[in-house]
Motif scaffolding. Structure first.
Motif, PDB file in Angstrom:
ATOM      1  N   GLY A   1      32.113  47.897   6.721  1.00  0.00           N
ATOM      2  CA  GLY A   1      31.809  48.344   8.082  1.00  0.00           C
ATOM      3  C   GLY A   1      31.924  47.248   9.128  1.00  0.00           C
TER       4      GLY A   1
ATOM      5  N   ILE B   1      39.199  32.209   6.599  1.00  0.00           N
ATOM      6  CA  ILE B   1      39.522  32.977   7.807  1.00  0.00           C
ATOM      7  C   ILE B   1      39.195  32.137   9.036  1.00  0.00           C
ATOM      8  CG2 ILE B   1      39.047  35.092   9.109  1.00  0.00           C
ATOM      9  CD1 ILE B   1      38.117  36.370   6.460  1.00  0.00           C
ATOM     10  N   GLY B   2      40.087  32.213  10.034  1.00  0.00           N
ATOM     11  CA  GLY B   2      39.871  31.489  11.286  1.00  0.00           C
ATOM     12  C   GLY B   2      38.955  32.263  12.211  1.00  0.00           C
TER      13      GLY B   2
ATOM     14  N   ALA C   1      24.771  49.933  -0.308  1.00  0.00           N
ATOM     15  CA  ALA C   1      24.060  49.068  -1.250  1.00  0.00           C
ATOM     16  C   ALA C   1      24.129  47.625  -0.782  1.00  0.00           C
ATOM     17  CB  ALA C   1      24.700  49.172  -2.639  1.00  0.00           C
TER      18      ALA C   1
ATOM     19  N   GLY D   1      36.397  43.949   7.834  1.00  0.00           N
ATOM     20  CA  GLY D   1      36.617  45.159   7.027  1.00  0.00           C
ATOM     21  C   GLY D   1      37.334  46.239   7.811  1.00  0.00           C
TER      22      GLY D   1
ATOM     23  N   PHE E   1      22.413  41.032  11.514  1.00  0.00           N
ATOM     24  CA  PHE E   1      21.868  39.682  11.622  1.00  0.00           C
ATOM     25  C   PHE E   1      21.721  39.401  13.109  1.00  0.00           C
ATOM     26  CE2 PHE E   1      24.438  39.625   7.720  1.00  0.00           C
ATOM     27  CZ  PHE E   1      23.483  39.225   6.810  1.00  0.00           C
TER      28      PHE E   1
ATOM     29  N   LEU F   1      31.891  49.535   0.189  1.00  0.00           N
ATOM     30  CA  LEU F   1      30.477  49.188   0.005  1.00  0.00           C
ATOM     31  C   LEU F   1      29.977  48.419   1.221  1.00  0.00           C
ATOM     32  CD1 LEU F   1      28.739  47.923  -3.198  1.00  0.00           C
ATOM     33  CD2 LEU F   1      28.422  46.645  -1.063  1.00  0.00           C
ATOM     34  N   ASP F   2      28.833  48.829   1.699  1.00  0.00           N
ATOM     35  CA  ASP F   2      28.165  48.110   2.795  1.00  0.00           C
ATOM     36  C   ASP F   2      26.689  48.480   2.721  1.00  0.00           C
ATOM     37  OD1 ASP F   2      29.460  46.867   5.737  1.00  0.00           O
ATOM     38  OD2 ASP F   2      27.297  47.252   5.580  1.00  0.00           O
TER      39      ASP F   2
ATOM     40  N   ALA G   1      31.350  41.052   2.384  1.00  0.00           N
ATOM     41  CA  ALA G   1      29.939  41.188   2.770  1.00  0.00           C
ATOM     42  C   ALA G   1      29.234  39.844   2.729  1.00  0.00           C
ATOM     43  CB  ALA G   1      29.238  42.176   1.833  1.00  0.00           C
TER      44      ALA G   1
ATOM     45  N   ASN H   1      36.740  29.019   8.023  1.00  0.00           N
ATOM     46  CA  ASN H   1      37.046  27.728   8.659  1.00  0.00           C
ATOM     47  C   ASN H   1      35.843  26.792   8.602  1.00  0.00           C
ATOM     48  OD1 ASN H   1      35.558  27.981  11.519  1.00  0.00           O
ATOM     49  ND2 ASN H   1      36.411  29.963  10.983  1.00  0.00           N
TER      50      ASN H   1
HETATM   51  N1  LIG Z   1      35.038  37.486  11.801  1.00  0.00           N
HETATM   52  C1  LIG Z   1      35.577  36.283  11.591  1.00  0.00           C
HETATM   53  O1  LIG Z   1      36.307  35.751  12.458  1.00  0.00           O
HETATM   54  C2  LIG Z   1      35.334  35.558  10.308  1.00  0.00           C
HETATM   55  C3  LIG Z   1      34.682  36.137   9.238  1.00  0.00           C
HETATM   56  N2  LIG Z   1      34.527  35.439   8.061  1.00  0.00           N
HETATM   57  C4  LIG Z   1      33.869  36.040   6.904  1.00  0.00           C
HETATM   58  O2  LIG Z   1      34.365  37.351   6.711  1.00  0.00           O
HETATM   59  C5  LIG Z   1      33.324  38.195   6.232  1.00  0.00           C
HETATM   60  C6  LIG Z   1      33.195  39.401   7.158  1.00  0.00           C
HETATM   61  O3  LIG Z   1      32.874  38.915   8.447  1.00  0.00           O
HETATM   62  P1  LIG Z   1      32.702  39.904   9.680  1.00  0.00           P
HETATM   63  O4  LIG Z   1      33.392  41.188   9.375  1.00  0.00           O
HETATM   64  O5  LIG Z   1      33.062  39.149  10.886  1.00  0.00           O
HETATM   65  O6  LIG Z   1      31.139  40.121   9.652  1.00  0.00           O
HETATM   66  P2  LIG Z   1      30.323  41.436  10.089  1.00  0.00           P
HETATM   67  O7  LIG Z   1      28.907  41.012  10.249  1.00  0.00           O
HETATM   68  O8  LIG Z   1      31.015  42.130  11.197  1.00  0.00           O
HETATM   69  O9  LIG Z   1      30.449  42.342   8.797  1.00  0.00           O
HETATM   70  C7  LIG Z   1      29.788  42.046   7.596  1.00  0.00           C
HETATM   71  C8  LIG Z   1      29.462  43.361   6.930  1.00  0.00           C
HETATM   72  O10 LIG Z   1      28.836  43.059   5.682  1.00  0.00           O
HETATM   73  C9  LIG Z   1      27.658  43.826   5.553  1.00  0.00           C
HETATM   74  N3  LIG Z   1      26.694  43.033   4.788  1.00  0.00           N
HETATM   75  C10 LIG Z   1      26.150  41.855   5.156  1.00  0.00           C
HETATM   76  N4  LIG Z   1      25.322  41.418   4.188  1.00  0.00           N
HETATM   77  C11 LIG Z   1      25.377  42.333   3.199  1.00  0.00           C
HETATM   78  C12 LIG Z   1      24.736  42.446   1.941  1.00  0.00           C
HETATM   79  N5  LIG Z   1      23.852  41.527   1.514  1.00  0.00           N
HETATM   80  N6  LIG Z   1      25.028  43.521   1.161  1.00  0.00           N
HETATM   81  C13 LIG Z   1      25.909  44.464   1.591  1.00  0.00           C
HETATM   82  N7  LIG Z   1      26.516  44.425   2.784  1.00  0.00           N
HETATM   83  C14 LIG Z   1      26.253  43.362   3.579  1.00  0.00           C
HETATM   84  C15 LIG Z   1      27.188  44.102   6.959  1.00  0.00           C
HETATM   85  O11 LIG Z   1      26.418  45.312   7.001  1.00  0.00           O
HETATM   86  C16 LIG Z   1      28.479  44.202   7.737  1.00  0.00           C
HETATM   87  O12 LIG Z   1      28.961  45.530   7.824  1.00  0.00           O
HETATM   88  C17 LIG Z   1      32.071  37.359   6.180  1.00  0.00           C
HETATM   89  O13 LIG Z   1      31.881  36.916   4.847  1.00  0.00           O
HETATM   90  C18 LIG Z   1      32.367  36.192   7.088  1.00  0.00           C
HETATM   91  O14 LIG Z   1      31.660  35.038   6.691  1.00  0.00           O
HETATM   92  C19 LIG Z   1      35.010  34.174   7.906  1.00  0.00           C
HETATM   93  C20 LIG Z   1      35.630  33.550   8.936  1.00  0.00           C
HETATM   94  C21 LIG Z   1      35.846  34.176  10.226  1.00  0.00           C
END
Ligand SMILES: NC(=O)C1=CN([C@@H]2O[C@H](COP(=O)(O)OP(=O)(O)OC[C@H]3O[C@@H](n4cnc5c(N)ncnc54)[C@H](O)[C@@H]3O)[C@@H](O)[C@H]2O)C=CC1
Ligand SMILES: O=C1O[C@H](COP(=O)(O)O)[C@@H](O)[C@H](O)[C@H]1O
Length: 295
Positions: free
Chosen positions: A11, A179-180, A53, A15, A284, A31-32, A75, A116
């Motif tokens: 979500g 990922i950047g 979950a 994703g 968060f 899964l989210d 996640a 990054n």
């Molecule tokens: N958005 C970006 O530019 C970057 C993202 N990332 C990594 O990519 C991944 C996704 O990032 P985003 O989509 O930006 O974050 P986001 O916060 O938009 O999405 C993360 C998703 O994971 C779910 N989630 C978080 N903890 C969870 C748990 N314990 N169990 C199940 N679901 C959980 C959340 O409900 C959320 O839908 C992360 O691991 C982040 O560290 C890395 C570098 C850059």
């Protein structure tokens, strides 16, 4: 990939960029820990393929993993200011639960969302801001040691090590994508560092598609677009995965407007202001030092 693909964190921003790009190309398990509204779910994904979950819930993760051929593991806590208790739980323990379940289910390919920030420590005072500019030829290529600049980065380096371990010990193919900065329709505005590490939505979807299609053992690659400004090499992603990005932050002004086009409209015809990616869900607290356009 004939077997289903498990996407954790489905979500969220990354994703959704993946699902909007290649949502019709695979049989997904999503899964989210937050329920996904219908608008975030590709056609054809049934209720049985949607798992609400937490990734630290071993039983639930194993249930979602049953029969899966590949995993894209996103996640986690994405905040660069995330505190230790959160990264321990969500990013390190959660990643181990998902990777171990994948090994036990006989998963062939595992793509891990690293960051990054696993190498942020290379951005030393003497290298910046020159590092972010087109005429600087310093490059990280994925062969360097992690050098995190914060505890979030430490947790991503730990995830990369877990991937190395599960590849060496159990033979699972693992690719860690550092990922950047993902933003939709235009690079981060007025942010040199962000423009050097921009990852467009379509390049993001294409890169993770390659993670599902290519043959590899253990890889660390950088997930950025084909930016003129860059200090991450994308050569390994090209060679190992066949990554062929379409976008370049140099095609936009520093303010984020497409060059050579009148007006401020983006690809989809909406105003740039309306396209800003925000946190997918307020899971968060908002990062206080994230530039408004950096999400
Ligand atoms: N958005 C970006 O530019 C970057 C993202 N990332 C990594 O990519 C991944 C996704 O990032 P985003 O989509 O930006 O974050 P986001 O916060 O938009 O999405 C993360 C998703 O994971 C779910 N989630 C978080 N903890 C969870 C748990 N314990 N169990 C199940 N679901 C959980 C959340 O409900 C959320 O839908 C992360 O691991 C982040 O560290 C890395 C570098 C850059
Ligand atoms: O790992 C991440 O990095 C991006 C880019 O970092 P920033 O320091 O330029 O903001 C960040 O936007 C994202 O939230 C984070 O998960």
């Amino acid at each position: 990939m004939d077997e289903p693909v498990l996407l954790t964190g489905a979500g969220g921003r990354v994703g959704q960029a993946i699902l909007r790009g290649i949502g019709d190309d695979y049989e997904w398990r999503l899964l989210d820990r937050e329920p996904l509204p219908a608008a975030k779910v590709p056609d054809g994904v049934t209720d049985a393929d949607r798992f609400v979950a937490d990734i630290t819930d071993d039983r639930a993760v194993r249930e979602a993993m049953d029969g899966v051929g590949a995993v894209i593991h996103l996640a986690g806590d994405p905040r660069k200011t995330a505190p230790w208790d959160s990264v321990i739980r969500n990013n390190i323990d959660g990643t181990q639960v998902v990777m171990r379940a994948a090994v036990d289910a006989g998963v062939e390919k595992f793509a891990f969302a690293s960051s990054n920030h696993a190498v942020g420590g290379y951005e030393t005072e003497d290298r910046t801001p020159e590092l972010y500019r087109t005429d600087d030829d310093y490059r990280l290529d994925g062969s360097e040691l992690p050098r995190p600049g914060n505890l979030y980065g430490v947790s991503k380096a730990a995830g990369e090590s877990l991937g190395r371990f599960h590849h060496d010990e159990h033979g699972m193919s693992v690719v860690c994508v550092r990922i950047g900065n993902l933003t939709k329709d235009h690079p981060p505005r007025e942010y040199e560092r962000g423009q050097a590490m921009w990852l467009s939505h379509r390049d993001c979807a294409h890169l993770f598609d390659r993670c599902l299609q290519a043959d590899y053992g253990y890889e660390i690659v950088y997930g950025i677009s084909n930016n003129d400004r860059r200090y991450y090499s994308i050569e390994r992603a090209r060679e190992a995965l066949g990554y062929d990005p379409a976008d370049n932050s140099a095609d936009y002004t520093f303010e984020g407007e497409p060059k050579g086009e009148a007006g401020g409209d983006d690809e989809d015809g909406e105003t740039a202001e309306g396209d800003r990616d925000g946190p997918a869900e307020p899971n968060f607290p908002t990062d206080p030092d994230t530039p408004t356009d950096g999400a």
